[in-house]
Design a protein around this motif. Structure first.
Motif, PDB file in Angstrom:
ATOM      1  N   UNK A 173      -5.193   7.487  -4.235  1.00  0.00           N
ATOM      2  CA  UNK A 173      -5.781   7.118  -2.947  1.00  0.00           C
ATOM      3  C   UNK A 173      -5.152   7.905  -1.800  1.00  0.00           C
ATOM      4  N   UNK A 174      -3.829   8.032  -1.799  1.00  0.00           N
ATOM      5  CA  UNK A 174      -3.154   8.755  -0.718  1.00  0.00           C
ATOM      6  C   UNK A 174      -3.581  10.218  -0.665  1.00  0.00           C
ATOM      7  N   UNK A 175      -3.872  10.795  -1.822  1.00  0.00           N
ATOM      8  CA  UNK A 175      -4.281  12.204  -1.872  1.00  0.00           C
ATOM      9  C   UNK A 175      -5.764  12.385  -1.579  1.00  0.00           C
TER      10      UNK A 175
ATOM     11  N   UNK B  96       0.849  -1.188   0.000  1.00  0.00           N
ATOM     12  CA  UNK B  96       0.000   0.000   0.000  1.00  0.00           C
ATOM     13  C   UNK B  96       0.890   1.246   0.000  1.00  0.00           C
ATOM     14  N   UNK B  97       0.280   2.447   0.079  1.00  0.00           N
ATOM     15  CA  UNK B  97       1.061   3.682   0.066  1.00  0.00           C
ATOM     16  C   UNK B  97       0.405   4.729   0.953  1.00  0.00           C
ATOM     17  N   UNK B  98       1.168   5.436   1.787  1.00  0.00           N
ATOM     18  CA  UNK B  98       2.610   5.289   1.977  1.00  0.00           C
ATOM     19  C   UNK B  98       2.960   3.929   2.569  1.00  0.00           C
ATOM     20  N   UNK B  99       4.175   3.488   2.302  1.00  0.00           N
ATOM     21  CA  UNK B  99       4.593   2.161   2.736  1.00  0.00           C
ATOM     22  C   UNK B  99       5.005   2.202   4.206  1.00  0.00           C
ATOM     23  N   UNK B 100       3.999   2.434   5.048  1.00  0.00           N
ATOM     24  CA  UNK B 100       4.162   2.489   6.499  1.00  0.00           C
ATOM     25  C   UNK B 100       3.155   1.530   7.135  1.00  0.00           C
ATOM     26  N   UNK B 101       3.519   0.960   8.287  1.00  0.00           N
ATOM     27  CA  UNK B 101       2.770  -0.154   8.884  1.00  0.00           C
ATOM     28  C   UNK B 101       1.270   0.073   8.960  1.00  0.00           C
TER      29      UNK B 101
END
Length: 524
Positions: free
Chosen positions: A450-452, A83-88
């Motif tokens: 999606x992130x935006x 996924x993004x951002x690539x954080x847990x």
């Protein structure tokens, strides 16, 4: 993937408590749990920051007999897209809901809530935790992440299975929301010191293990002390899973987290952590040994072993490898992390290692103006922002923007369609006969779009090139090591090993695993 999210908070709280009073594990009984057995339960093991090339190197050197056995008796998929951002927290939310953050609404490890006018931080580093306030971070991590931030419009795999009459288990996973209500009790001294609430009413799957805060196996008393990060470690996860197996309490689906590899990759870099992979493999051997034979383990369950994100190298030279956005944007008034947001603050920075959210609070300041300043820095791979209908992307060395929106006549490999214009080389897209091929940035358009749209606000995304990461007030940095967060393939591609089934996800993306898990469990 960075697993310090819970670890840092627990260390801070528990260290204070141990000095003052001491704490004991919150034991749970398996005897009182009626677990309905399924013909072939699904066991998913997440190995934090497991990457394909180091995995193959460790296997080639004979360092990973358990992983080698699983690969030889199953399928190895080397390039599953994260996924993004690539954080847990974002990755786990995508895994559990089958949606990207525009739907599940967990934007990243650090993000700004414009409604509450505060920076949300699930525990990026102890310096930031102290500046923002331990209680705020603890409540966000232990409660709000699962119960108010993770959208109620999306159902987790635990919730969906529960509604279908199937049970599930979560061992040391950050995201866990299910249908069963229980009270998570934190030590009384924590509430007395106002560093954490006394009790939290939470929703979990049928079996819920969460370090020493929710523990089943008595044998894990040796794995839950302060040196062992209070249960948030590989041995604890392995022992809890063994306990389920040995007591015939495996539900239809179990997810268990193994966090320790991540720390070694951050420290030693993306290629020099074979010893840590070997140590992780030893815990997998312990789990397989809970069966009469390893062959019986494969016959008894469907096994899924996977990473969650990759990591990219960060250079040794701090003056070059660390991108300090507050220095580049020093002509603006930037929010100070240890203070409330002020009326005259123009910008808030939300650092997610190799990715950052740049929030514009000043209504007279445009994204284009800020992007123009940031675009001069050649260490930033790209900058992206949205208007009412379009996503715009800019990069150093490119005079024109790249603009896209969903539902056009260009199609990508996932069947998603887009309208595009401008310079597609900014995102390294190859376009032929109206077909979009992703190269450097896997599933770039959907993940970036999606992130935006993951949360409200006027913000820009800054994404670093390999070799670099963003540094802010008290943020974690990894010079000479590695970091993640970026859209880049080095951060985004992970391996997955599957045994016991020939079924495959519709696409090799974490976002597609939710439906696949349901297919493997519900349709048995």
């Amino acid at each position: 993937m960075l697993y310090s999210i819970i670890i840092i908070i627990v260390i801070v709280i528990a260290a204070i408590i141990f000095v003052i009073k001491g704490i004991k594990p919150n034991y749970q009984s398996l005897d009182q749990k009626q677990i309905t057995q399924t013909e072939k339960p699904v066991i998913m093991l997440i190995i934090d920051s497991l990457m394909y090339k180091p995995l193959l190197q460790a296997e080639k050197n004979g360092r990973t007999p358990a992983l080698q056995f699983l690969m030889e008796h199953g399928q190895l998929y080397p390039n599953v897209v994260s996924s993004y951002p690539t954080m847990s927290v974002t990755i786990d939310s995508t895994l559990l809901t089958g949606t990207y953050p525009d739907k599940h609404q967990v934007p990243g490890l650090v993000w700004y809530d414009e409604n509450e006018k505060r920076l949300i931080n699930y525990g990026s580093a102890k310096e930031e935790v102290f500046k923002l306030g331990i209680r705020h971070v603890a409540e966000d991590t232990f409660y709000h992440l699962n119960h108010t931030h993770l959208s109620r419009n999306t159902k987790t795999v635990h919730e969906t299975l529960g509604m279908k009459g199937l049970q599930s288990a979560s061992v040391n996973a950050l995201l866990y929301r299910g249908n069963e209500e229980r009270t998570l009790s934190l030590p009384k001294i924590a509430s007395t010191l106002n560093i954490a609430p006394k009790n939290l009413r939470i929703q979990t799957p049928a079996l819920f293990s969460y370090g020493m805060l929710a523990q089943y196996s008595p044998k894990n008393d040796q794995n839950n002390g302060p040196i062992e990060i209070f249960g948030f470690n590989n041995k604890f996860s392995a022992q809890e899973l063994k306990y389920f197996i040995q007591n015939d309490k495996l539900p239809a689906f179990t997810i268990a987290y193994f966090p320790e590899l991540d720390k070694e990759v951050h420290k030693k870099g993306p290629e020099n952590h074979i010893d840590a992979i070997e140590q992780t493999d030893k815990q997998l051997q312990e789990i397989l040994n809970a069966y009469p034979s390893w062959e019986e383990a494969l016959n008894s369950a469907i096994w899924i072993i996977m990473g969650d994100s990759g990591q990219a190298e960060v250079g040794n030279d701090k003056s070059n490898s660390l991108i300090r956005l507050n220095k580049i944007l020093d002509n603006y008034t930037i929010y100070k992390v240890n203070k409330p947001v002020k009326d005259n603050d123009q910008i808030v920075l939300g650092h997610n290692e190799r990715m950052a959210f740049i929030y514009i609070l000043d209504e007279h300041l445009t994204p284009e103006e800020v992007v123009k300043k940031l675009q001069k820095d050649e260490r930033i791979g790209f900058l992206a922002w949205k208007d009412e209908s379009d996503i715009h992307v800019a990069a150093n060395g490119h005079n024109n923007f790249f603009t896209f929106r969903p539902n056009g006549h260009f199609m990508d490999q996932y069947g998603q369609t887009w309208e595009i214009k401008g310079d597609p080389s900014i995102l390294d897209l190859s376009i032929s006969d109206d077909f979009i091929e992703f190269r450097t940035y896997p599933d770039a358009l959907q993940r970036l779009h999606s992130a935006l749209h993951s949360h409200s606000g006027n913000y820009i995304i800054a994404d670093a090139k390999p070799g670099f990461e963003f540094e802010g007030e008290g943020t974690p940095i990894h010079p000479g090591g590695a970091a993640h967060g970026s859209l880049h393939e080095q951060d985004s591609l992970i391996p997955m090993i599957v045994t016991g089934t020939e079924k495959q996800p519709s696409h090799m993306r974490i976002v597609d695993l939710y439906q696949w898990i349901l297919d493997l469990t519900v349709k048995q």
